[in-house]
Design a protein around this motif. Structure first.
Motif, PDB file in Angstrom:
ATOM      1  N   GLY A  66       0.812  -1.207   0.000  1.00  0.00           N
ATOM      2  CA  GLY A  66       0.000   0.000   0.000  1.00  0.00           C
ATOM      3  C   GLY A  66       0.847   1.258   0.000  1.00  0.00           C
ATOM      4  O   GLY A  66       0.355   2.357  -0.233  1.00  0.00           O
ATOM      5  N   ASP A  67       2.150   1.099   0.283  1.00  0.00           N
ATOM      6  CA  ASP A  67       3.059   2.238   0.208  1.00  0.00           C
ATOM      7  C   ASP A  67       3.463   2.486  -1.240  1.00  0.00           C
ATOM      8  O   ASP A  67       3.085   1.737  -2.137  1.00  0.00           O
ATOM      9  N   GLU A  68       4.273   3.490  -1.458  1.00  0.00           N
ATOM     10  CA  GLU A  68       4.604   3.920  -2.818  1.00  0.00           C
ATOM     11  C   GLU A  68       5.764   3.118  -3.411  1.00  0.00           C
ATOM     12  O   GLU A  68       6.806   2.953  -2.782  1.00  0.00           O
ATOM     13  N   LEU A  69       5.556   2.630  -4.625  1.00  0.00           N
ATOM     14  CA  LEU A  69       6.631   2.053  -5.429  1.00  0.00           C
ATOM     15  C   LEU A  69       6.989   3.080  -6.494  1.00  0.00           C
ATOM     16  O   LEU A  69       6.122   3.549  -7.235  1.00  0.00           O
ATOM     17  N   GLN A  70       8.264   3.432  -6.575  1.00  0.00           N
ATOM     18  CA  GLN A  70       8.688   4.444  -7.538  1.00  0.00           C
ATOM     19  C   GLN A  70       9.459   3.799  -8.686  1.00  0.00           C
ATOM     20  O   GLN A  70      10.358   2.987  -8.455  1.00  0.00           O
ATOM     21  N   VAL A  71       9.111   4.188  -9.903  1.00  0.00           N
ATOM     22  CA  VAL A  71       9.831   3.752 -11.094  1.00  0.00           C
ATOM     23  C   VAL A  71      10.169   5.000 -11.900  1.00  0.00           C
ATOM     24  O   VAL A  71       9.282   5.680 -12.420  1.00  0.00           O
ATOM     25  N   HIS A  72      11.452   5.317 -11.982  1.00  0.00           N
ATOM     26  CA  HIS A  72      11.903   6.531 -12.661  1.00  0.00           C
ATOM     27  C   HIS A  72      12.672   6.166 -13.928  1.00  0.00           C
ATOM     28  O   HIS A  72      13.726   5.507 -13.850  1.00  0.00           O
ATOM     29  N   VAL A  73      12.159   6.584 -15.074  1.00  0.00           N
ATOM     30  CA  VAL A  73      12.859   6.399 -16.338  1.00  0.00           C
ATOM     31  C   VAL A  73      13.756   7.616 -16.540  1.00  0.00           C
ATOM     32  O   VAL A  73      13.268   8.736 -16.690  1.00  0.00           O
ATOM     33  N   LEU A  74      15.055   7.393 -16.516  1.00  0.00           N
ATOM     34  CA  LEU A  74      16.008   8.501 -16.519  1.00  0.00           C
ATOM     35  C   LEU A  74      16.355   8.939 -17.939  1.00  0.00           C
ATOM     36  O   LEU A  74      16.429   8.117 -18.855  1.00  0.00           O
ATOM     37  N   ASN A  75      16.585  10.218 -18.076  1.00  0.00           N
ATOM     38  CA  ASN A  75      16.926  10.789 -19.381  1.00  0.00           C
ATOM     39  C   ASN A  75      18.427  10.674 -19.610  1.00  0.00           C
ATOM     40  O   ASN A  75      19.215  11.508 -19.168  1.00  0.00           O
ATOM     41  N   VAL A  76      18.812   9.601 -20.300  1.00  0.00           N
ATOM     42  CA  VAL A  76      20.224   9.360 -20.585  1.00  0.00           C
ATOM     43  C   VAL A  76      20.495   9.427 -22.081  1.00  0.00           C
ATOM     44  O   VAL A  76      21.411   8.778 -22.601  1.00  0.00           O
ATOM     45  N   GLY A  77      19.695  10.211 -22.779  1.00  0.00           N
ATOM     46  CA  GLY A  77      19.894  10.339 -24.218  1.00  0.00           C
ATOM     47  C   GLY A  77      19.448   9.088 -24.948  1.00  0.00           C
ATOM     48  O   GLY A  77      18.460   8.461 -24.593  1.00  0.00           O
ATOM     49  N   GLN A  78      20.207   8.718 -25.981  1.00  0.00           N
ATOM     50  CA  GLN A  78      19.878   7.548 -26.782  1.00  0.00           C
ATOM     51  C   GLN A  78      20.355   6.289 -26.046  1.00  0.00           C
ATOM     52  O   GLN A  78      21.257   5.576 -26.496  1.00  0.00           O
ATOM     53  N   GLY A  79      19.736   6.047 -24.919  1.00  0.00           N
ATOM     54  CA  GLY A  79      20.122   4.908 -24.098  1.00  0.00           C
ATOM     55  C   GLY A  79      18.983   4.520 -23.173  1.00  0.00           C
ATOM     56  O   GLY A  79      17.860   4.981 -23.328  1.00  0.00           O
ATOM     57  N   ASP A  80      19.303   3.684 -22.198  1.00  0.00           N
ATOM     58  CA  ASP A  80      18.268   3.133 -21.335  1.00  0.00           C
ATOM     59  C   ASP A  80      18.748   3.125 -19.890  1.00  0.00           C
ATOM     60  O   ASP A  80      19.873   2.689 -19.608  1.00  0.00           O
ATOM     61  N   SER A  81      17.912   3.607 -18.978  1.00  0.00           N
ATOM     62  CA  SER A  81      18.234   3.551 -17.559  1.00  0.00           C
ATOM     63  C   SER A  81      16.958   3.768 -16.754  1.00  0.00           C
ATOM     64  O   SER A  81      16.243   4.748 -16.961  1.00  0.00           O
ATOM     65  N   ILE A  82      16.682   2.842 -15.843  1.00  0.00           N
ATOM     66  CA  ILE A  82      15.481   2.907 -15.017  1.00  0.00           C
ATOM     67  C   ILE A  82      15.880   2.701 -13.567  1.00  0.00           C
ATOM     68  O   ILE A  82      16.550   1.726 -13.221  1.00  0.00           O
ATOM     69  N   LEU A  83      15.454   3.610 -12.705  1.00  0.00           N
ATOM     70  CA  LEU A  83      15.705   3.516 -11.268  1.00  0.00           C
ATOM     71  C   LEU A  83      14.413   3.114 -10.566  1.00  0.00           C
ATOM     72  O   LEU A  83      13.395   3.792 -10.681  1.00  0.00           O
ATOM     73  N   ILE A  84      14.471   2.000  -9.842  1.00  0.00           N
ATOM     74  CA  ILE A  84      13.308   1.480  -9.122  1.00  0.00           C
ATOM     75  C   ILE A  84      13.573   1.608  -7.628  1.00  0.00           C
ATOM     76  O   ILE A  84      14.612   1.173  -7.133  1.00  0.00           O
ATOM     77  N   ILE A  85      12.622   2.211  -6.912  1.00  0.00           N
ATOM     78  CA  ILE A  85      12.732   2.351  -5.463  1.00  0.00           C
ATOM     79  C   ILE A  85      11.514   1.683  -4.840  1.00  0.00           C
ATOM     80  O   ILE A  85      10.378   2.118  -5.032  1.00  0.00           O
ATOM     81  N   ALA A  86      11.747   0.601  -4.120  1.00  0.00           N
ATOM     82  CA  ALA A  86      10.659  -0.167  -3.519  1.00  0.00           C
ATOM     83  C   ALA A  86      10.159   0.521  -2.252  1.00  0.00           C
ATOM     84  O   ALA A  86      10.864   1.354  -1.660  1.00  0.00           O
TER      85      ALA A  86
END
Length: 222
Positions: A52-72
């Motif tokens: 019931g608490d917050e799950l955070q999923v942040h798609v980071l702006n790394v240009g022509q690439g991929d990076s996702i930060l997940i905070i449980a």
């Protein structure tokens, strides 16, 4: 002349069909009830209930690439890829902004620069407990820097394998779905395809009834 008590054959056939349909309906209802109960039981067993608490999923702006930060909800943090070379600072800035002082897990989906380019900078500037990788190599300086950073920092380096589950706390769980061994080889791929992409690490984030599938640059095995 004797009169028989035989019934109309058509009426008898109709009753048999009706009786058969009733039996079929009963069987289908029972099967449906069993399947629903099994499905609910399986879901409960496989995935912990969301806190019931917050799950955070942040798609980071790394240009022509991929990076996702997940905070449980419990505070554990996962980084899926680290973008292109030089973008490690974007990841580190995001971690600082969201109050993350270390990474419990770094997932390197595959050994291409647009996915692991900033990984060495992240590894050398924050604590990373575990690095998950397909371990399908790539003969580039970027991949060499990535491996060197793992060795220098002492992060646990483990190969990705379907069935691995990482409990992030608060009802969040990350599951590994691919790569499946035996790995795709060059002779099995179409022109233009490559082994690191074809054998990418595929993960699924579960949080209650919500799911996030990350397939990187991989493909499904038929």
């Amino acid at each position: 002349m004797r009169q028989g008590s035989s019934q109309n054959p058509l009426a008898q056939g109709g009753r048999r069909i009706l009786f058969g349909l009733v039996i079929l309906a009963v069987v289908l209802i029972i099967a449906g009830i069993i399947l629903v109960k099994y499905w609910k039981k399986t879901e409960t067993t496989q995935n912990p209930p969301a806190s019931g608490d917050e799950l955070q999923v942040h798609v980071l702006n790394v240009g022509q690439g991929d990076s996702i930060l997940i905070i449980a909800p419990g505070g554990k943090a996962v980084l899926v890829d680290a973008g292109v070379p030089g973008s490690g600072h974007v990841v580190l800035d995001a971690m600082k902004r969201y109050g993350v002082d270390h990474l419990d897990l770094m997932v390197a989906t595959h050994a291409h620069a647009d996915h692991i380019g900033g990984a060495d900078e992240v590894l050398r500037n924050t604590k990373v407990n575990t690095v998950l990788d397909s371990k399908v190599p790539n003969s580039t300086r970027t991949y060499e820097r990535f491996l060197s950073a793992i060795n220098e920092t002492g992060a646990k380096y483990v190969p990705a394998s379907p069935g691995q589950k990482f409990d992030l706390g608060g009802g969040a769980r990350l599951s590994v779905l691919a790569p499946v061994q035996p790995f795709f080889t060059k002779d099995q791929l179409r022109s233009g395809a490559n082994e690191p992409n074809a054998n990418s690490v595929v993960t699924r984030l579960d949080f209650g009834l919500r799911r996030l599938l990350h397939v990187a640059d991989g493909r499904c095995r038929s």
